[in-house]
Write a protein that holds these residues in place. Structure first.
Motif, PDB file in Angstrom:
ATOM      1  N   THR A 158       3.465 -26.426 -12.247  1.00 29.88           N
ATOM      2  CA  THR A 158       3.167 -27.860 -12.378  1.00 29.88           C
ATOM      3  C   THR A 158       4.290 -28.740 -11.847  1.00 29.88           C
ATOM      4  OG1 THR A 158       4.156 -28.042 -14.582  1.00 29.88           O
ATOM      5  CG2 THR A 158       1.839 -27.338 -14.466  1.00 29.88           C
ATOM      6  N   GLY A 159       5.485 -28.185 -11.672  1.00 29.80           N
ATOM      7  CA  GLY A 159       6.623 -28.995 -11.261  1.00 29.80           C
ATOM      8  C   GLY A 159       7.132 -29.924 -12.342  1.00 29.80           C
ATOM      9  N   ARG A 160       6.691 -29.691 -13.605  1.00 29.63           N
ATOM     10  CA  ARG A 160       7.051 -30.574 -14.703  1.00 29.63           C
ATOM     11  C   ARG A 160       7.934 -29.843 -15.713  1.00 29.63           C
ATOM     12  NH1 ARG A 160       0.801 -32.378 -15.775  1.00 29.63           N
ATOM     13  NH2 ARG A 160       0.823 -30.343 -16.845  1.00 29.63           N
ATOM     14  N   ASP A 161       8.865 -30.553 -16.290  1.00 33.15           N
ATOM     15  CA  ASP A 161       9.574 -30.085 -17.477  1.00 33.15           C
ATOM     16  C   ASP A 161       8.918 -30.697 -18.703  1.00 33.15           C
ATOM     17  OD1 ASP A 161      11.552 -28.409 -16.497  1.00 33.15           O
ATOM     18  OD2 ASP A 161      13.077 -29.986 -16.374  1.00 33.15           O
ATOM     19  N   ALA A 162       8.591 -29.865 -19.691  1.00 33.84           N
ATOM     20  CA  ALA A 162       8.230 -30.423 -20.991  1.00 33.84           C
ATOM     21  C   ALA A 162       9.398 -31.271 -21.486  1.00 33.84           C
ATOM     22  CB  ALA A 162       7.932 -29.305 -21.973  1.00 33.84           C
ATOM     23  N   PRO A 163       9.135 -32.354 -22.227  1.00 37.42           N
ATOM     24  CA  PRO A 163      10.245 -33.181 -22.716  1.00 37.42           C
ATOM     25  C   PRO A 163      11.316 -32.393 -23.457  1.00 37.42           C
ATOM     26  CG  PRO A 163       8.192 -34.348 -23.016  1.00 37.42           C
ATOM     27  CD  PRO A 163       7.826 -32.968 -22.521  1.00 37.42           C
ATOM     28  N   LEU A 164      10.921 -31.358 -24.212  1.00 33.77           N
ATOM     29  CA  LEU A 164      11.952 -30.600 -24.918  1.00 33.77           C
ATOM     30  C   LEU A 164      12.843 -29.847 -23.931  1.00 33.77           C
ATOM     31  CD1 LEU A 164      11.675 -27.219 -25.342  1.00 33.77           C
ATOM     32  CD2 LEU A 164       9.569 -27.940 -26.440  1.00 33.77           C
ATOM     33  N   VAL A 165      12.274 -29.374 -22.816  1.00 33.41           N
ATOM     34  CA  VAL A 165      13.074 -28.704 -21.794  1.00 33.41           C
ATOM     35  C   VAL A 165      14.000 -29.702 -21.120  1.00 33.41           C
ATOM     36  CG1 VAL A 165      12.989 -27.431 -19.609  1.00 33.41           C
ATOM     37  CG2 VAL A 165      11.344 -26.906 -21.431  1.00 33.41           C
ATOM     38  N   ALA A 166      13.478 -30.896 -20.832  1.00 35.07           N
ATOM     39  CA  ALA A 166      14.325 -31.937 -20.251  1.00 35.07           C
ATOM     40  C   ALA A 166      15.482 -32.264 -21.184  1.00 35.07           C
ATOM     41  CB  ALA A 166      13.489 -33.185 -19.971  1.00 35.07           C
ATOM     42  N   GLY A 167      15.219 -32.269 -22.494  1.00 39.35           N
ATOM     43  CA  GLY A 167      16.279 -32.520 -23.464  1.00 39.35           C
ATOM     44  C   GLY A 167      17.345 -31.441 -23.457  1.00 39.35           C
ATOM     45  N   LEU A 168      16.912 -30.190 -23.335  1.00 38.80           N
ATOM     46  CA  LEU A 168      17.867 -29.085 -23.260  1.00 38.80           C
ATOM     47  C   LEU A 168      18.731 -29.198 -22.009  1.00 38.80           C
ATOM     48  CD1 LEU A 168      15.550 -26.130 -24.351  1.00 38.80           C
ATOM     49  CD2 LEU A 168      17.379 -27.170 -25.703  1.00 38.80           C
ATOM     50  N   ARG A 169      18.097 -29.511 -20.880  1.00 31.89           N
ATOM     51  CA  ARG A 169      18.863 -29.655 -19.635  1.00 31.89           C
ATOM     52  C   ARG A 169      19.864 -30.810 -19.755  1.00 31.89           C
ATOM     53  NH1 ARG A 169      16.257 -26.408 -15.637  1.00 31.89           N
ATOM     54  NH2 ARG A 169      13.963 -26.430 -15.731  1.00 31.89           N
ATOM     55  N   LYS A 170      19.432 -31.911 -20.328  1.00 31.42           N
ATOM     56  CA  LYS A 170      20.313 -33.074 -20.485  1.00 31.42           C
ATOM     57  C   LYS A 170      21.530 -32.722 -21.340  1.00 31.42           C
ATOM     58  CE  LYS A 170      20.322 -37.920 -21.950  1.00 31.42           C
ATOM     59  NZ  LYS A 170      19.494 -39.013 -22.548  1.00 31.42           N
ATOM     60  N   ALA A 171      21.310 -31.833 -22.320  1.00 33.08           N
ATOM     61  CA  ALA A 171      22.404 -31.411 -23.195  1.00 33.08           C
ATOM     62  C   ALA A 171      23.281 -30.347 -22.555  1.00 33.08           C
ATOM     63  CB  ALA A 171      21.840 -30.893 -24.519  1.00 33.08           C
ATOM     64  N   GLY A 172      22.959 -29.945 -21.317  1.00 33.94           N
ATOM     65  CA  GLY A 172      23.792 -29.000 -20.588  1.00 33.94           C
ATOM     66  C   GLY A 172      23.319 -27.569 -20.590  1.00 33.94           C
ATOM     67  N   ALA A 173      22.187 -27.291 -21.230  1.00 37.40           N
ATOM     68  CA  ALA A 173      21.708 -25.915 -21.308  1.00 37.40           C
ATOM     69  C   ALA A 173      21.309 -25.384 -19.933  1.00 37.40           C
ATOM     70  CB  ALA A 173      20.514 -25.823 -22.253  1.00 37.40           C
ATOM     71  N   ILE A 174      21.516 -24.104 -19.726  1.00 39.24           N
ATOM     72  CA  ILE A 174      21.061 -23.393 -18.530  1.00 39.24           C
ATOM     73  C   ILE A 174      19.736 -22.727 -18.875  1.00 39.24           C
ATOM     74  CG2 ILE A 174      21.555 -21.507 -16.929  1.00 39.24           C
ATOM     75  CD1 ILE A 174      24.579 -22.068 -17.565  1.00 39.24           C
ATOM     76  N   ILE A 175      18.660 -23.135 -18.224  1.00 38.44           N
ATOM     77  CA  ILE A 175      17.356 -22.521 -18.473  1.00 38.44           C
ATOM     78  C   ILE A 175      17.309 -21.230 -17.664  1.00 38.44           C
ATOM     79  CG2 ILE A 175      14.866 -22.815 -18.418  1.00 38.44           C
ATOM     80  CD1 ILE A 175      16.419 -24.704 -20.343  1.00 38.44           C
ATOM     81  N   LEU A 176      17.409 -20.116 -18.364  1.00 38.43           N
ATOM     82  CA  LEU A 176      17.558 -18.821 -17.702  1.00 38.43           C
ATOM     83  C   LEU A 176      16.229 -18.262 -17.210  1.00 38.43           C
ATOM     84  CD1 LEU A 176      20.117 -17.048 -17.255  1.00 38.43           C
ATOM     85  CD2 LEU A 176      19.394 -15.713 -19.227  1.00 38.43           C
ATOM     86  N   GLY A 177      15.160 -18.504 -17.947  1.00 42.47           N
ATOM     87  CA  GLY A 177      13.871 -17.956 -17.556  1.00 42.47           C
ATOM     88  C   GLY A 177      12.843 -18.182 -18.640  1.00 42.47           C
ATOM     89  N   LYS A 178      11.736 -17.443 -18.533  1.00 40.37           N
ATOM     90  CA  LYS A 178      10.610 -17.555 -19.458  1.00 40.37           C
ATOM     91  C   LYS A 178      10.429 -16.249 -20.217  1.00 40.37           C
ATOM     92  CE  LYS A 178       8.593 -21.602 -18.408  1.00 40.37           C
ATOM     93  NZ  LYS A 178       7.175 -21.575 -18.075  1.00 40.37           N
ATOM     94  N   THR A 179       9.980 -16.353 -21.471  1.00 35.58           N
ATOM     95  CA  THR A 179       9.741 -15.164 -22.285  1.00 35.58           C
ATOM     96  C   THR A 179       8.258 -14.830 -22.378  1.00 35.58           C
ATOM     97  OG1 THR A 179       9.750 -16.518 -24.301  1.00 35.58           O
ATOM     98  CG2 THR A 179      11.816 -15.425 -23.679  1.00 35.58           C
TER      99      THR A 179
END
Length: 494
Positions: free
Chosen positions: A102-123
């Motif tokens: 979809t090319g979209r981040d869920a808002p919670l994912v956007a929040g994690l990225r904003k806080a500096g988290a590295i999104i490693l992958g999907k489970t």
């Protein structure tokens, strides 16, 4: 699966590097996690906990080493694959959505990225969050196959957030995000020996998360400590104009990590749901030990006589069927591109056309029931009654009449053998459905082990009492005297 992976290490050297120190308790470099995933998830024990790796994850080590000042800087997080991320497909485990980019981040994912988290992958997850048919096996999906429990790879990882729980236990990331409708964070956290937190429904946005129930769905953190779960929650929580359930979230935002290190059980009144502890001797022994630990920490123990009304679960199912049909139709209709299904009827048709891959182990009876669940009056009546039994006549009443701060029970029993032919073997232990139906917070913390298999302890309280539940759980975490199991990455009987 056709998703990008880092270069495969030699199995022998990778296992030697990957096995010590489980579960990981502090953030490590993305490269370390990726090597561990290659060694244990893709080959060797083949946990099948990770369904996809972010194509840019291998380049994130530089950011990790840069030492950014954001709250989650350098912390690698895995995301359950029913939550949208802009750089990977979001499949819900179904072959029908294997190309759902979809090319979209869920808002919670956007929040994690904003806080500096590295999104490693999907489970990996139970396909469609375990809401497709009878006799399903927790952690199985058409896209990801069967997730295995790191403590015993022939045992179930439980719940639809199976991959998230197994991945944290196996040290594949610092933490993970799961979702829950009823038990799908707390059960996998319990049987995989990690902390799982289902927040108050409405504290975390559900936008761009594949739905089951508008009444009960929420995402939540899964980590190796209560403090880490609270740190994740800080980045996830907040109001979202696109999700009406979150309208009050900002009013209840606090630093959820505040006070955890100093939290005490002194004077805390603990309501014990003894009848929800089941009859398995090993679980009962652990539960008694946990209560004794809390007494030593000067908590006040209050025994509560509670019997669950069967009508609560019956009416919950009516609610879930109706809301799933409405929610999944809206989600599929909103997708960009040309997915093979635009509504629930289309999903049923897709599965029938791909029966060899999708329907070999169990069917889609739940899908078909949901397709026919169109009686709005019956839905409203069921929702009103199930909510009453879980809230005003459930958690609210139990806490008020017994003057307690929190309710406790074992979360569930130890993991059962994986059985793709007959499906899951739940043992009826726990009271998590109360919190799930009510939409109230529910925390599970490792309580100990039964024959080397983890068992968690549940803490539940009223609406928006998330911070209190986390503080009490953290205080118990320090008071706990039971020995915790360690992942074996072998069959249980070996």
């Amino acid at each position: 699966m056709g998703f990008p992976r880092v270069k495969l290490l030699s199995l022998a050297s990778a296992l030697l590097a990957a096995l010590p120190g489980f579960p990981a308790t502090a953030q490590e470099s993305p490269e370390t996690y990726l090597k561990r995933i290659e060694a244990i998830d893709d080959v060797g024990p083949r946990l099948n906990a990770v369904i996809a790796i972010d194509p840019d994850a291998g380049d994130a080590t530089a950011a990790f080493e840069a030492g950014m000042s954001a709250p989650l800087a350098g912390h690698s997080v895995l995301i359950k694959d029913n939550i949208e991320t802009r750089d990977m497909p979001t499949t819900a485990g179904s072959l029908a959505l294997r190309d759902n980019e979809t090319g979209r981040d869920a808002p919670l994912v956007a929040g994690l990225r904003k806080a500096g988290a590295i999104i490693l992958g999907k489970t990996n997850l139970s396909e469609w969050a375990n809401f497709r048919g009878d006799r399903s096996s927790s952690g199985w999906s058409g896209v990801g196959g069967q997730t295995r429990n790191p403590y015993a790879i022939d045992r179930s990882p439980c719940g639809s957030s199976a991959g998230s729980g197994a991945a944290v236990a196996a040290g594949f990331a610092w933490a993970a995000i799961g979702t829950e409708t009823d038990g799908s964070i707390t059960c996998p956290a319990s049987v995989n020996g990690v902390v799982g937190f289902k927040p108050t429904v409405g504290l975390v946005s559900r936008t761009h998360i594949i739905p089951i129930s508008a009444s009960q769905d929420t995402a939540g953190p899964m980590a190796t400590s209560v403090a880490d779960a609270a740190l994740l929650l800080n980045a996830m929580a907040g109001s979202d104009p696109a999700d009406p359930a979150t309208a009050e979230a900002d009013e209840h935002l606090v630093d959820f990590t505040q006070g955890l290190a100093q939290a005490s059980l002194k004077g805390v009144r603990i309501g014990v749901l003894r009848k929800q502890a089941g009859n398995l001797p090993g679980v009962l022994s652990l539960f008694d030990r946990a209560i004794a630990d809390m007494k030593r920490a000067r908590a006040e123990i209050v025994e509560i006589d509670y019997e669950r009304d069967p009508a609560m679960g019956r009416d919950e199912y009516t609610v879930l069927l109706y809301e799933f049909r409405e929610g999944i139709n809206a989600y599929l209709a909103s997708l960009p591109g040309d997915p093979p299904a635009r509504d629930l009827a289309g999903l049923i048709t897709f599965d029938e056309a791909h029966a060899a891959e999708e329907l070999r182990w169990y069917g889609q009876e739940t899908f078909k029931e949901a397709l026919e669940a169109t009686d709005a009056e019956a839905y409203e009546k069921a929702r009103e009654n199930s909510l009453r039994l879980a809230r005003s006549d459930g958690i609210d009443k139990l806490m008020r009449e017994n003057d307690v701060d929190v309710l406790i029970a074992p979360t569930t029993g130890p993991a059962w053998p994986i059985d793709l032919v007959n499906g899951d073997h739940f043992m009826g232990i726990g009271a998590g459905s109360l919190a799930a139906i009510a939409g109230y917070p529910h925390l599970t913390v490792p309580m100990g082990q039964v024959e080397r298999l983890p068992v968690g302890l549940s803490f539940m309280a009223g609406q928006w009492e998330d911070a209190k539940v986390l503080r009490i759980g953290a205080a118990y975490e320090r008071a706990r005297s039971a020995e915790l199991a360690q992942p074996s990455f072998r069959n249980w009987h070996e």
